[in-house]
Design a protein around this motif. Sequence first.
Motif, PDB file in Angstrom:
ATOM      1  N   LYS A   2      -8.146  -9.964  -6.808  1.00 50.89           N
ATOM      2  CA  LYS A   2      -8.556  -8.811  -6.023  1.00 50.89           C
ATOM      3  C   LYS A   2      -7.551  -8.546  -4.899  1.00 50.89           C
ATOM      4  O   LYS A   2      -7.083  -9.478  -4.245  1.00 50.89           O
ATOM      5  CB  LYS A   2      -9.937  -9.048  -5.415  1.00 50.89           C
ATOM      6  N   PHE A   3      -7.270  -7.269  -4.670  1.00 53.84           N
ATOM      7  CA  PHE A   3      -6.456  -6.870  -3.531  1.00 53.84           C
ATOM      8  C   PHE A   3      -7.360  -6.576  -2.341  1.00 53.84           C
ATOM      9  O   PHE A   3      -8.472  -6.076  -2.513  1.00 53.84           O
ATOM     10  CB  PHE A   3      -5.674  -5.596  -3.858  1.00 53.84           C
ATOM     11  N   PHE A   4      -6.878  -6.884  -1.140  1.00 55.66           N
ATOM     12  CA  PHE A   4      -7.558  -6.402   0.054  1.00 55.66           C
ATOM     13  C   PHE A   4      -7.443  -4.880   0.103  1.00 55.66           C
ATOM     14  O   PHE A   4      -6.536  -4.289  -0.499  1.00 55.66           O
ATOM     15  CB  PHE A   4      -6.935  -7.006   1.314  1.00 55.66           C
ATOM     16  N   GLU A   5      -8.357  -4.258   0.842  1.00 64.28           N
ATOM     17  CA  GLU A   5      -8.357  -2.796   0.939  1.00 64.28           C
ATOM     18  C   GLU A   5      -7.002  -2.249   1.386  1.00 64.28           C
ATOM     19  O   GLU A   5      -6.486  -1.284   0.804  1.00 64.28           O
ATOM     20  CB  GLU A   5      -9.447  -2.339   1.920  1.00 64.28           C
ATOM     21  N   TYR A   6      -6.415  -2.856   2.408  1.00 60.74           N
ATOM     22  CA  TYR A   6      -5.151  -2.325   2.920  1.00 60.74           C
ATOM     23  C   TYR A   6      -4.046  -2.414   1.875  1.00 60.74           C
ATOM     24  O   TYR A   6      -3.150  -1.558   1.793  1.00 60.74           O
ATOM     25  CB  TYR A   6      -4.738  -3.035   4.221  1.00 60.74           C
ATOM     26  N   MET A   7      -4.094  -3.455   1.007  1.00 64.68           N
ATOM     27  CA  MET A   7      -3.110  -3.604  -0.051  1.00 64.68           C
ATOM     28  C   MET A   7      -3.306  -2.551  -1.130  1.00 64.68           C
ATOM     29  O   MET A   7      -2.333  -1.966  -1.638  1.00 64.68           O
ATOM     30  CB  MET A   7      -3.200  -5.012  -0.638  1.00 64.68           C
ATOM     31  N   ALA A   8      -4.571  -2.300  -1.489  1.00 70.27           N
ATOM     32  CA  ALA A   8      -4.864  -1.265  -2.483  1.00 70.27           C
ATOM     33  C   ALA A   8      -4.392   0.097  -1.984  1.00 70.27           C
ATOM     34  O   ALA A   8      -3.810   0.889  -2.735  1.00 70.27           O
ATOM     35  CB  ALA A   8      -6.357  -1.235  -2.785  1.00 70.27           C
ATOM     36  N   LYS A   9      -4.622   0.368  -0.706  1.00 75.36           N
ATOM     37  CA  LYS A   9      -4.217   1.658  -0.148  1.00 75.36           C
ATOM     38  C   LYS A   9      -2.702   1.810  -0.078  1.00 75.36           C
ATOM     39  O   LYS A   9      -2.175   2.931  -0.196  1.00 75.36           O
ATOM     40  CB  LYS A   9      -4.847   1.857   1.232  1.00 75.36           C
ATOM     41  N   GLU A  10      -1.999   0.721   0.108  1.00 78.80           N
ATOM     42  CA  GLU A  10      -0.540   0.790   0.070  1.00 78.80           C
ATOM     43  C   GLU A  10      -0.067   1.242  -1.309  1.00 78.80           C
ATOM     44  O   GLU A  10       0.847   2.060  -1.443  1.00 78.80           O
ATOM     45  CB  GLU A  10       0.063  -0.572   0.422  1.00 78.80           C
ATOM     46  N   VAL A  11      -0.713   0.710  -2.354  1.00 77.29           N
ATOM     47  CA  VAL A  11      -0.384   1.130  -3.718  1.00 77.29           C
ATOM     48  C   VAL A  11      -0.752   2.604  -3.904  1.00 77.29           C
ATOM     49  O   VAL A  11       0.016   3.383  -4.495  1.00 77.29           O
ATOM     50  CB  VAL A  11      -1.119   0.254  -4.756  1.00 77.29           C
ATOM     51  N   PHE A  12      -1.932   3.004  -3.415  1.00 78.59           N
ATOM     52  CA  PHE A  12      -2.349   4.399  -3.534  1.00 78.59           C
ATOM     53  C   PHE A  12      -1.327   5.337  -2.905  1.00 78.59           C
ATOM     54  O   PHE A  12      -0.945   6.352  -3.492  1.00 78.59           O
ATOM     55  CB  PHE A  12      -3.712   4.609  -2.868  1.00 78.59           C
ATOM     56  N   ARG A  13      -0.909   4.994  -1.692  1.00 80.98           N
ATOM     57  CA  ARG A  13       0.051   5.861  -0.989  1.00 80.98           C
ATOM     58  C   ARG A  13       1.368   5.958  -1.762  1.00 80.98           C
ATOM     59  O   ARG A  13       1.954   7.044  -1.872  1.00 80.98           O
ATOM     60  CB  ARG A  13       0.304   5.331   0.424  1.00 80.98           C
ATOM     61  N   GLU A  14       1.835   4.829  -2.280  1.00 74.48           N
ATOM     62  CA  GLU A  14       3.078   4.834  -3.054  1.00 74.48           C
ATOM     63  C   GLU A  14       2.973   5.744  -4.273  1.00 74.48           C
ATOM     64  O   GLU A  14       3.971   6.326  -4.698  1.00 74.48           O
ATOM     65  CB  GLU A  14       3.415   3.412  -3.512  1.00 74.48           C
ATOM     66  N   ARG A  15       1.757   5.875  -4.824  1.00 77.60           N
ATOM     67  CA  ARG A  15       1.548   6.692  -6.014  1.00 77.60           C
ATOM     68  C   ARG A  15       1.050   8.094  -5.694  1.00 77.60           C
ATOM     69  O   ARG A  15       0.633   8.826  -6.595  1.00 77.60           O
ATOM     70  CB  ARG A  15       0.559   5.984  -6.947  1.00 77.60           C
ATOM     71  N   GLY A  16       1.077   8.478  -4.428  1.00 78.22           N
ATOM     72  CA  GLY A  16       0.770   9.856  -4.061  1.00 78.22           C
ATOM     73  C   GLY A  16      -0.694  10.178  -3.861  1.00 78.22           C
ATOM     74  O   GLY A  16      -1.071  11.354  -3.832  1.00 78.22           O
ATOM     75  N   ILE A  17      -1.542   9.165  -3.707  1.00 75.19           N
ATOM     76  CA  ILE A  17      -2.964   9.402  -3.431  1.00 75.19           C
ATOM     77  C   ILE A  17      -3.160   9.408  -1.918  1.00 75.19           C
ATOM     78  O   ILE A  17      -2.799   8.436  -1.240  1.00 75.19           O
ATOM     79  CB  ILE A  17      -3.835   8.320  -4.089  1.00 75.19           C
ATOM     80  N   PRO A  18      -3.722  10.491  -1.353  1.00 78.08           N
ATOM     81  CA  PRO A  18      -3.876  10.585   0.108  1.00 78.08           C
ATOM     82  C   PRO A  18      -4.809   9.504   0.650  1.00 78.08           C
ATOM     83  O   PRO A  18      -5.878   9.245   0.080  1.00 78.08           O
ATOM     84  CB  PRO A  18      -4.476  11.979   0.318  1.00 78.08           C
ATOM     85  N   THR A  19      -4.403   8.851   1.736  1.00 79.42           N
ATOM     86  CA  THR A  19      -5.221   7.848   2.423  1.00 79.42           C
ATOM     87  C   THR A  19      -5.170   8.135   3.926  1.00 79.42           C
ATOM     88  O   THR A  19      -4.268   8.833   4.402  1.00 79.42           O
ATOM     89  CB  THR A  19      -4.690   6.424   2.159  1.00 79.42           C
ATOM     90  N   PRO A  20      -6.095   7.603   4.700  1.00 79.74           N
ATOM     91  CA  PRO A  20      -6.054   7.806   6.157  1.00 79.74           C
ATOM     92  C   PRO A  20      -4.820   7.140   6.768  1.00 79.74           C
ATOM     93  O   PRO A  20      -4.321   6.139   6.255  1.00 79.74           O
ATOM     94  CB  PRO A  20      -7.342   7.134   6.653  1.00 79.74           C
TER      95      PRO A  20
END
Length: 373
Positions: A2-20
């Motif tokens: 499992k990834f921590f939330e902040y790690m998952a969001k780093e991946v999201f941002r790299e792939r163009g998914i908007p995050t806070p």
Amino acid sequence: MKFFEYMAKEVFRERGIPTPRGRVAASPGEAAQVAAEIGAPVAIKSQVLAGGRGKAGGIRFADTPDQAREVAAGLLGQEVRGYRVERVLVEEKLQIDRELYLGIAVDTARKSPLVIASVHGGVNIEEVPEKDIVKRPVDITLGLYPYFARGIARRLGLEGAIARQFADILTRLYRIFRDYDAELVEINPLVISGDRLIAADGRLNIDDDARFRHQDLPEVSEATELERRVREIGLSYVELDGDIAVMANGAGITMATIDVLAEYGGRAMNFLDAGGGAAVEPMAKAMAVLVSTNPKAIFVNIFGGITRCDDVANAIVTVKQQQGIPVPLVVRLVGTNEDKGVAILREHGIEAFRDMGEAARKAVELARQGGER
């Protein structure tokens, strides 16, 4: 893994998914600094590998950098859902107009990815009626095309720019799912904030069997300190919430042991699989760990094949002689070198059972007596 939330969001941002906007902090001072940089108010979120953080008090808010420092100080070092908080994610507090749910999981029955979406996201997602959840399997040989994502958006009743953003996020999420060999990738909630869709939370669980293909990823363990200690011995161990310590040899018999205890009204406090052929020394160490957890009773259930019953008996005797076993002990021994094992235990005043049900009933009875004292 499992990834921590902040790690998952780093991946999201790299792939163009908007995050806070925001970043992780490991100290109150760092949390205050992040809050000052992005501008308050902010959300301060415990980074633990467990759901339900909001209900458990693991997500709080601050209106100023000084408040962010105080809130972070109150969270760091504390336990949330049984996990120690070592980092917090400090990010902008979003205007939330509506909360959606979006996830992709492995459907083991269909042997395919399964898209799961709902217009009811947030903390009570598990209570959403089945009729309000859209589930669509993805043909893994074809992949997830934009028309598929647009169809999901229509089923949810989304329109205009929000529907287009939703379809774009879903296609990007699917690429993450496939590229990372994920078991689950999830955004809950996927927030409608004005005219934007933003991933307010994120989960990314990677298949352990595919870990060799992702050597560049950080190693994340959700094991507790006790679980890590036993695993260092070379045995499989998971903490549970009961009061009867359990050791058996093999995953199947260990699960059966937990089930049979439940059948007689007992609750296991752990899953400990000693495996096949475990030597005396690691088994003795595992027994010592069980004693140290202060259970109301210990139930050792061995069906000897590769594992020899006399080795198990010697491990138990070693612990009894070196540190004592101050709680009731129930042993069931059947299989290879059974007679030798039973004889060793009897020499040291320990009776062994042959029938698993009878032994489990005795363990539950002794645990109840221990609770009454």
